[in-house]
Design a protein around this motif. Sequence first.
Motif, mmCIF file in Angstrom:
data_model
loop_
_atom_site.group_PDB
_atom_site.id
_atom_site.type_symbol
_atom_site.label_atom_id
_atom_site.label_comp_id
_atom_site.label_asym_id
_atom_site.label_seq_id
_atom_site.Cartn_x
_atom_site.Cartn_y
_atom_site.Cartn_z
ATOM 1 N N ARG A 190 3.553 -3.193 34.348
ATOM 2 C CA ARG A 190 2.541 -4.149 34.839
ATOM 3 C C ARG A 190 1.147 -3.777 34.311
ATOM 4 O O ARG A 190 0.410 -4.620 33.825
ATOM 5 N N ARG A 191 0.797 -2.513 34.401
ATOM 6 C CA ARG A 191 -0.565 -2.091 33.989
ATOM 7 C C ARG A 191 -0.723 -2.169 32.474
ATOM 8 O O ARG A 191 -1.816 -2.436 31.982
ATOM 9 N N MET A 192 0.348 -1.915 31.725
ATOM 10 C CA MET A 192 0.246 -1.996 30.259
ATOM 11 C C MET A 192 -0.079 -3.425 29.826
ATOM 12 O O MET A 192 -0.738 -3.629 28.809
ATOM 13 N N ALA A 193 0.379 -4.374 30.616
ATOM 14 C CA ALA A 193 0.104 -5.775 30.274
ATOM 15 C C ALA A 193 -1.403 -6.046 30.281
ATOM 16 O O ALA A 193 -1.875 -7.015 29.680
ATOM 17 N N GLY A 194 -2.189 -5.176 30.926
ATOM 18 C CA GLY A 194 -3.645 -5.318 30.958
ATOM 19 C C GLY A 194 -4.316 -4.862 29.662
ATOM 20 O O GLY A 194 -5.539 -4.976 29.531
ATOM 21 N N GLY A 195 -3.558 -4.287 28.715
ATOM 22 C CA GLY A 195 -4.136 -3.978 27.400
ATOM 23 C C GLY A 195 -4.327 -2.502 27.087
ATOM 24 O O GLY A 195 -5.018 -2.179 26.118
ATOM 25 N N VAL A 225 -6.534 4.539 33.039
ATOM 26 C CA VAL A 225 -6.028 3.490 33.940
ATOM 27 C C VAL A 225 -4.862 4.120 34.683
ATOM 28 O O VAL A 225 -3.871 4.525 34.054
ATOM 29 N N LEU A 226 -4.988 4.242 35.984
ATOM 30 C CA LEU A 226 -3.947 4.954 36.722
ATOM 31 C C LEU A 226 -2.747 4.064 37.004
ATOM 32 O O LEU A 226 -2.866 2.837 37.099
ATOM 33 N N VAL A 227 -1.600 4.733 37.137
ATOM 34 C CA VAL A 227 -0.331 4.050 37.405
ATOM 35 C C VAL A 227 0.261 4.681 38.661
ATOM 36 O O VAL A 227 0.202 5.919 38.825
ATOM 37 N N GLU A 228 0.841 3.844 39.516
ATOM 38 C CA GLU A 228 1.416 4.342 40.773
ATOM 39 C C GLU A 228 2.596 5.288 40.527
ATOM 40 O O GLU A 228 3.258 5.213 39.486
ATOM 41 N N CYS A 229 2.836 6.164 41.501
ATOM 42 C CA CYS A 229 3.985 7.076 41.459
ATOM 43 C C CYS A 229 4.902 6.790 42.649
ATOM 44 O O CYS A 229 4.456 6.238 43.667
ATOM 45 N N PRO A 270 -12.849 3.363 20.177
ATOM 46 C CA PRO A 270 -13.575 4.029 21.281
ATOM 47 C C PRO A 270 -13.539 3.166 22.538
ATOM 48 O O PRO A 270 -13.625 1.941 22.460
ATOM 49 N N GLY A 271 -13.393 3.820 23.667
ATOM 50 C CA GLY A 271 -13.396 3.090 24.937
ATOM 51 C C GLY A 271 -12.083 2.396 25.260
ATOM 52 O O GLY A 271 -12.036 1.553 26.158
ATOM 53 N N SER A 272 -11.003 2.766 24.576
ATOM 54 C CA SER A 272 -9.700 2.144 24.868
ATOM 55 C C SER A 272 -9.214 2.540 26.259
ATOM 56 O O SER A 272 -9.519 3.638 26.740
ATOM 57 N N GLU A 273 -8.425 1.659 26.852
ATOM 58 C CA GLU A 273 -7.771 2.031 28.112
ATOM 59 C C GLU A 273 -6.535 2.859 27.795
ATOM 60 O O GLU A 273 -5.771 2.524 26.879
ATOM 61 N N VAL A 274 -6.361 3.938 28.545
ATOM 62 C CA VAL A 274 -5.184 4.807 28.379
ATOM 63 C C VAL A 274 -4.551 4.997 29.759
ATOM 64 O O VAL A 274 -5.233 5.403 30.704
ATOM 65 N N ALA A 275 -3.261 4.679 29.848
ATOM 66 C CA ALA A 275 -2.567 4.772 31.142
ATOM 67 C C ALA A 275 -2.150 6.209 31.423
ATOM 68 O O ALA A 275 -1.754 6.939 30.505
ATOM 69 N N CYS A 276 -2.244 6.612 32.688
ATOM 70 C CA CYS A 276 -1.721 7.921 33.111
ATOM 71 C C CYS A 276 -1.345 7.819 34.590
ATOM 72 O O CYS A 276 -1.818 6.932 35.288
ATOM 73 N N PRO A 277 -0.457 8.702 35.058
ATOM 74 C CA PRO A 277 -0.030 8.609 36.453
ATOM 75 C C PRO A 277 -1.152 8.935 37.435
ATOM 76 O O PRO A 277 -2.029 9.747 37.130
ATOM 77 N N ALA A 278 -1.100 8.326 38.611
ATOM 78 C CA ALA A 278 -2.109 8.606 39.638
ATOM 79 C C ALA A 278 -1.901 9.990 40.250
ATOM 80 O O ALA A 278 -2.836 10.567 40.789
#
Length: 419
Positions: free
Chosen positions: A143-148, A126-130, A100-108
């Motif tokens: 880069r953002r995935m390196a944050g966990g 966690v947003l990722v630039e486009c 629970p509470g995991s970070e999940v990346a998705c596009p901005a």
Amino acid sequence: MTTPTRTAPLAIDGGPPIRQSVWPTYDNGDAYVFEEDIAAVVDVLQSRRYFRYDTRRHEDTETGALEAALCTHFGSAHALACASGTTALALGLLALDLPPGSEVACPAFTFAATPSAIMLAGHRPVLVECDDNLHLDVADLRRRMAGGARAIVVVHMRGFASDMPAICAVAEEFGVPIVEDAVPALGVRLHGRPLGTWGRFGAFSTQSDKALNTGEGGFLVTDDTEAYARTLVYCGAYESRMARHFVDPPSLDDLALPLFSWRMDEIRAALARTQLGRLPDRLAAHRHNYERVAAALKDRDDIVVRQPVAPGAYLGEALLLRLPDAPVSTVSWFARALRAEGICVRALGDPDDVNVRAFWNWRFLFPDAAEARAAYPVTAAFVDSTVDIPLSANLTDADCDQLVEALCKVADALPGRRR
Ligand SMILES: Cc1ncc(COP(=O)(O)O)c(C=O)c1O
């Protein structure tokens, strides 16, 4: 094609509009509906069986038959029809069993439903630039995935495929699953493979603005049998109904997971199933219209047509155009002038037309819009410079030519109107 009336005054200045009739969009009643759709719904109504899990065999229900047809269409092992694209996404994310509470990346650049589904599943977006074509920037993702972050939600936004081979390589590098938000891209292929089948789950919508239109609705596809069983329970296949979806059901305590009742009903399933049979025709119509308009604009350098990550990797139901280097005030004026010409268009970043596809408007994530824009400046700038025009499958060649005429008329007037 009609000869452009470049010298006529703009409609926004009181001149005659290029188009008098309403631009067809789902919210003004435009639908790709045929008699067979109506008959399919009437059959269900007359059967008095609207709930998917009743005394019939699974394969004799509309929803079961739709799921089987979806498996065939996608070449997937499993499909689950549900209440919406948002719930399809949330079901896939829930079934990943992340802490629970995991970070999940998705596009901005996405619809507000994408981060909302991540939150619905109990996680943190966690947003990722486009990039300039509003595709997920793979270098920024790394880069953002390196944050966990523990999973990636890829979005094929406005029907355009994301760069799946590159994104899959990043997911593999970090050992995380991908859920595809393929909601706006039903029927699109990338390098020959259907979107929605690249990740652990592919989530789709059948809301009225999508390539299958059941008013509201959605579905997911997956090859992961254990995770599929979990989605069934979360979706509401209670009291052993989950087992109906399998020849050889996996063992799963169906009261160990909460039950959200996000099922699809028989009426929507019947409608989706008849439409699925005509999907190739609808996709061909979108492609025809899109190519006609894009070809007519290709030599202009003041209106840049969004480019796909690979030839043909888009649906064609939305035309995204960028006005390079134009400030958002100019882009907003451009959209207003086009609307006056009779075209339905929005400037994605228009401050007077709050758009749920502009991330800084998501107050549920970002209380301060300026701070949000500063955190993702690249996407903010490209969203600001882009206009979005819906292209119905029902457009005629004459409609497409009117669109081009209106775009050229307004773009020709732009140099004197930049603010
Ligand atoms: C990218 C994206 N994801 C999710 C959704 C949500 O789909 P639904 O309205 O079926 O929940 C949408 C809706 O348009 C969308 O565009």
